[in-house]
Design an enzyme around this catalytic site. Structure first.
Site, PDB file in Angstrom:
ATOM      1  N   GLU A   1      -6.832   5.066   7.822  1.00  0.00           N
ATOM      2  CA  GLU A   1      -6.767   6.525   7.252  1.00  0.00           C
ATOM      3  C   GLU A   1      -7.733   6.910   6.650  1.00  0.00           C
ATOM      4  O   GLU A   1      -7.982   8.204   6.645  1.00  0.00           O
ATOM      5  CB  GLU A   1      -5.431   6.661   6.468  1.00  0.00           C
ATOM      6  CG  GLU A   1      -4.090   6.268   7.594  1.00  0.00           C
ATOM      7  CD  GLU A   1      -2.845   5.579   6.845  1.00  0.00           C
ATOM      8  OE1 GLU A   1      -2.785   5.594   5.564  1.00  0.00           O
ATOM      9  OE2 GLU A   1      -2.010   5.089   7.447  1.00  0.00           O
TER      10      GLU A   1
ATOM     11  N   GLY B   1       2.844  -1.084   4.233  1.00  0.00           N
ATOM     12  CA  GLY B   1       2.830   0.269   3.750  1.00  0.00           C
ATOM     13  C   GLY B   1       4.397   0.878   3.739  1.00  0.00           C
ATOM     14  O   GLY B   1       4.995   0.677   2.672  1.00  0.00           O
ATOM     15  N   GLY B   2       4.929   1.262   4.607  1.00  0.00           N
ATOM     16  CA  GLY B   2       6.367   1.917   4.570  1.00  0.00           C
ATOM     17  C   GLY B   2       7.265   0.900   3.678  1.00  0.00           C
ATOM     18  O   GLY B   2       8.141   1.570   2.851  1.00  0.00           O
TER      19      GLY B   2
ATOM     20  N   SER C   1       3.408  -1.975  10.455  1.00  0.00           N
ATOM     21  CA  SER C   1       4.961  -1.914  10.684  1.00  0.00           C
ATOM     22  C   SER C   1       5.188  -3.204  10.314  1.00  0.00           C
ATOM     23  O   SER C   1       6.401  -3.783  10.901  1.00  0.00           O
ATOM     24  CB  SER C   1       5.162  -1.721  12.107  1.00  0.00           C
ATOM     25  OG  SER C   1       4.737  -0.358  12.291  1.00  0.00           O
TER      26      SER C   1
ATOM     27  N   GLU D   1      -5.332  -4.514  10.698  1.00  0.00           N
ATOM     28  CA  GLU D   1      -4.378  -3.423  10.846  1.00  0.00           C
ATOM     29  C   GLU D   1      -4.828  -2.697  12.016  1.00  0.00           C
ATOM     30  O   GLU D   1      -5.404  -1.720  12.026  1.00  0.00           O
ATOM     31  CB  GLU D   1      -4.223  -2.432   9.699  1.00  0.00           C
ATOM     32  CG  GLU D   1      -4.085  -3.146   8.100  1.00  0.00           C
ATOM     33  CD  GLU D   1      -3.354  -2.280   7.338  1.00  0.00           C
ATOM     34  OE1 GLU D   1      -2.149  -2.452   6.932  1.00  0.00           O
ATOM     35  OE2 GLU D   1      -4.101  -1.160   7.132  1.00  0.00           O
TER      36      GLU D   1
ATOM     37  N   ASN E   1       0.706  -1.040  -0.066  1.00  0.00           N
ATOM     38  CA  ASN E   1       0.043   0.059  -0.112  1.00  0.00           C
ATOM     39  C   ASN E   1       0.943   1.426   0.108  1.00  0.00           C
ATOM     40  O   ASN E   1       1.505   1.654   1.247  1.00  0.00           O
ATOM     41  CB  ASN E   1      -0.819  -0.072   1.264  1.00  0.00           C
ATOM     42  CG  ASN E   1      -1.818   1.276   1.338  1.00  0.00           C
ATOM     43  OD1 ASN E   1      -1.845   1.888   0.711  1.00  0.00           O
ATOM     44  ND2 ASN E   1      -2.458   1.350   2.629  1.00  0.00           N
ATOM     45  N   TRP E   2       1.066   2.028  -1.073  1.00  0.00           N
ATOM     46  CA  TRP E   2       2.041   2.980  -1.263  1.00  0.00           C
ATOM     47  C   TRP E   2       1.417   4.214  -0.657  1.00  0.00           C
ATOM     48  O   TRP E   2       2.002   5.115  -0.527  1.00  0.00           O
ATOM     49  CB  TRP E   2       2.390   3.140  -2.823  1.00  0.00           C
ATOM     50  CG  TRP E   2       3.321   2.198  -3.063  1.00  0.00           C
ATOM     51  CD1 TRP E   2       3.661   1.121  -2.525  1.00  0.00           C
ATOM     52  CD2 TRP E   2       4.040   2.261  -4.386  1.00  0.00           C
ATOM     53  NE1 TRP E   2       4.739   0.462  -3.247  1.00  0.00           N
ATOM     54  CE2 TRP E   2       4.980   1.007  -4.598  1.00  0.00           C
ATOM     55  CE3 TRP E   2       3.888   3.060  -5.396  1.00  0.00           C
ATOM     56  CZ2 TRP E   2       5.938   0.867  -5.459  1.00  0.00           C
ATOM     57  CZ3 TRP E   2       4.945   2.927  -6.762  1.00  0.00           C
ATOM     58  CH2 TRP E   2       5.735   1.852  -6.798  1.00  0.00           C
ATOM     59  N   LYS E   3       0.043   4.374  -0.376  1.00  0.00           N
ATOM     60  CA  LYS E   3      -0.449   5.478   0.199  1.00  0.00           C
ATOM     61  C   LYS E   3      -0.272   6.475  -0.806  1.00  0.00           C
ATOM     62  O   LYS E   3      -0.290   6.438  -1.940  1.00  0.00           O
ATOM     63  CB  LYS E   3       0.075   5.606   1.756  1.00  0.00           C
ATOM     64  CG  LYS E   3      -0.050   4.364   2.397  1.00  0.00           C
ATOM     65  CD  LYS E   3       0.115   4.768   4.106  1.00  0.00           C
ATOM     66  CE  LYS E   3      -0.284   3.395   4.731  1.00  0.00           C
ATOM     67  NZ  LYS E   3      -0.055   3.420   6.049  1.00  0.00           N
TER      68      LYS E   3
ATOM     69  N   GLY F   1       2.680   2.360  10.828  1.00  0.00           N
ATOM     70  CA  GLY F   1       3.630   3.191  10.523  1.00  0.00           C
ATOM     71  C   GLY F   1       4.284   3.862  11.784  1.00  0.00           C
ATOM     72  O   GLY F   1       5.164   4.837  11.761  1.00  0.00           O
TER      73      GLY F   1
ATOM     74  N   HIS G   1      -9.381   1.365   4.942  1.00  0.00           N
ATOM     75  CA  HIS G   1      -8.138   1.541   5.579  1.00  0.00           C
ATOM     76  C   HIS G   1      -8.548   2.713   6.791  1.00  0.00           C
ATOM     77  O   HIS G   1      -9.514   3.651   6.452  1.00  0.00           O
ATOM     78  CB  HIS G   1      -7.204   2.067   4.618  1.00  0.00           C
ATOM     79  CG  HIS G   1      -5.884   2.167   5.134  1.00  0.00           C
ATOM     80  ND1 HIS G   1      -5.485   3.178   6.260  1.00  0.00           N
ATOM     81  CD2 HIS G   1      -4.824   1.211   4.893  1.00  0.00           C
ATOM     82  CE1 HIS G   1      -4.228   2.751   6.622  1.00  0.00           C
ATOM     83  NE2 HIS G   1      -3.791   1.729   5.981  1.00  0.00           N
TER      84      HIS G   1
HETATM   85  P1  PGA Z   1       3.024   0.337   7.573  1.00  0.00           P
HETATM   86  O1  PGA Z   1       1.416   0.621   6.841  1.00  0.00           O
HETATM   87  O2  PGA Z   1       3.329  -0.938   7.147  1.00  0.00           O
HETATM   88  O3  PGA Z   1       3.557   1.789   7.156  1.00  0.00           O
HETATM   89  O4  PGA Z   1       2.702   0.422   8.953  1.00  0.00           O
HETATM   90  C1  PGA Z   1       0.384  -0.341   6.734  1.00  0.00           C
HETATM   91  C2  PGA Z   1      -0.857   0.052   6.179  1.00  0.00           C
HETATM   92  O5  PGA Z   1      -1.314   1.244   6.619  1.00  0.00           O
HETATM   93  O6  PGA Z   1      -1.329  -0.662   5.409  1.00  0.00           O
END
Ligand code: PGA
Length: 248
Positions: free
Chosen positions: A95, A229-230, A208, A163, A10-12, A169, A93
């Site tokens: 977010e 994500g990251g 994470s 999640e 997930n590149w956000k 993150g 998600h």
């Molecule tokens: P993260 O994000 O791996 O950077 O914690 C995961 C996500 O929000 O899908």
């Protein structure tokens, strides 16, 4: 049917044109791990470029509107994602649930729109830190599942991503035992509602995940993959997670 491991990036809101090369490198390396399904969900602006650069690779959106078209300035509809070559979409998600005020009903409507557009769905759930601290995480997540998972879909077309919000993150991750307990509870709730089909639904962990912790998280009970994500932004960070999944 054995559940294949599924590792999704997930590149956000990250990635300009130059990032297409990162995606190509990820998909090329992923091809060496045939037992694992790998997907990347870049920003909308890069979907077409990734599809063109990596024919046949799984590219997805990070959100979609619940309507198929209309006067919704700034939104993207599920049929538009499919038209751009996407084969999946993330919905719900945290977010977006938190930042954009999306309710369980909104998430369910988006998932239904995505399925109608023949997109596979990754539907996210997860508790805030205070709920984890109070001991209510499983009840909280099962209520999200009850409210946001549609009634009608093929088991291989909808995956759940657990999640915990406080793990996204932050570098914090739940214990493997807590992850296994949550995933087991999710599978149990899906079995009550969908019967044997629940055994064919994939439940991903996200929050994470990195090359160091992926092996033990992916080996936990009822964990069928990871939403990353990251650590999904470069091949150097993402491919070790794919390799960890392949080694299980
Ligand atoms: P993260 O994000 O791996 O950077 O914690 C995961 C996500 O929000 O899908």
């Amino acid at each position: 049917m054995a559940r294949r491991k599924y590792v999704v990036g997930n590149w956000k809101m990250n990635g300009l044109s130059a990032a297409v090369a990162d995606a190509q490198a990820i998909f090329a390396a992923a091809a060496d791990h045939g037992g694992v399904d790998v997907a990347i969900c870049p920003p909308f602006t890069l979907i077409g470029a990734l599809v063109a650069a990596a024919p046949g690779a799984a590219v997805g959106g990070q959100d979609c509107h619940s309507a198929a078209s209309g006067a919704f300035t700034g939104s993207v509809a599920a049929p538009m994602l499919a038209d751009a070559g996407a084969t999946l979409v993330i919905v719900g998600h945290s977010e977006r649930r938190e930042g954009c005020g999306e309710s369980d009903a909104d998430v369910r409507a988006k998932a239904e729109a995505a399925l109608a557009a023949r997109l596979a769905v990754i539907l996210c759930v997860g508790e805030p830190h205070e709920v984890r601290e109070s001991g209510g995480a499983i009840d909280y997540v099962l209520a999200q599942i009850a409210g946001s998972v549609p009634d009608d879909f093929a088991a291989d077309r909808l995956a759940i991503a657990y999640e915990p919000i406080w793990a996204i993150g932050t570098g914090l991750v739940p214990t493997v035992a807590d992850v296994a307990a949550m995933h087991g509870a999710i599978r149990g709730a899906l079995a009550v509602r969908f019967g044997g089909a629940a055994q064919d639904m994939r439940i991903l962990y996200g929050g994470s995940v990195n090359g160091d912790n992926a092996a033990e998280l992916l080996d936990a009970g009822d964990v069928d993959g990871a939403l990353v994500g990251g650590a999904s932004l470069t091949a150097a960070k993402f491919v070790p997670i794919v390799a960890a999944a392949a080694a299980l």
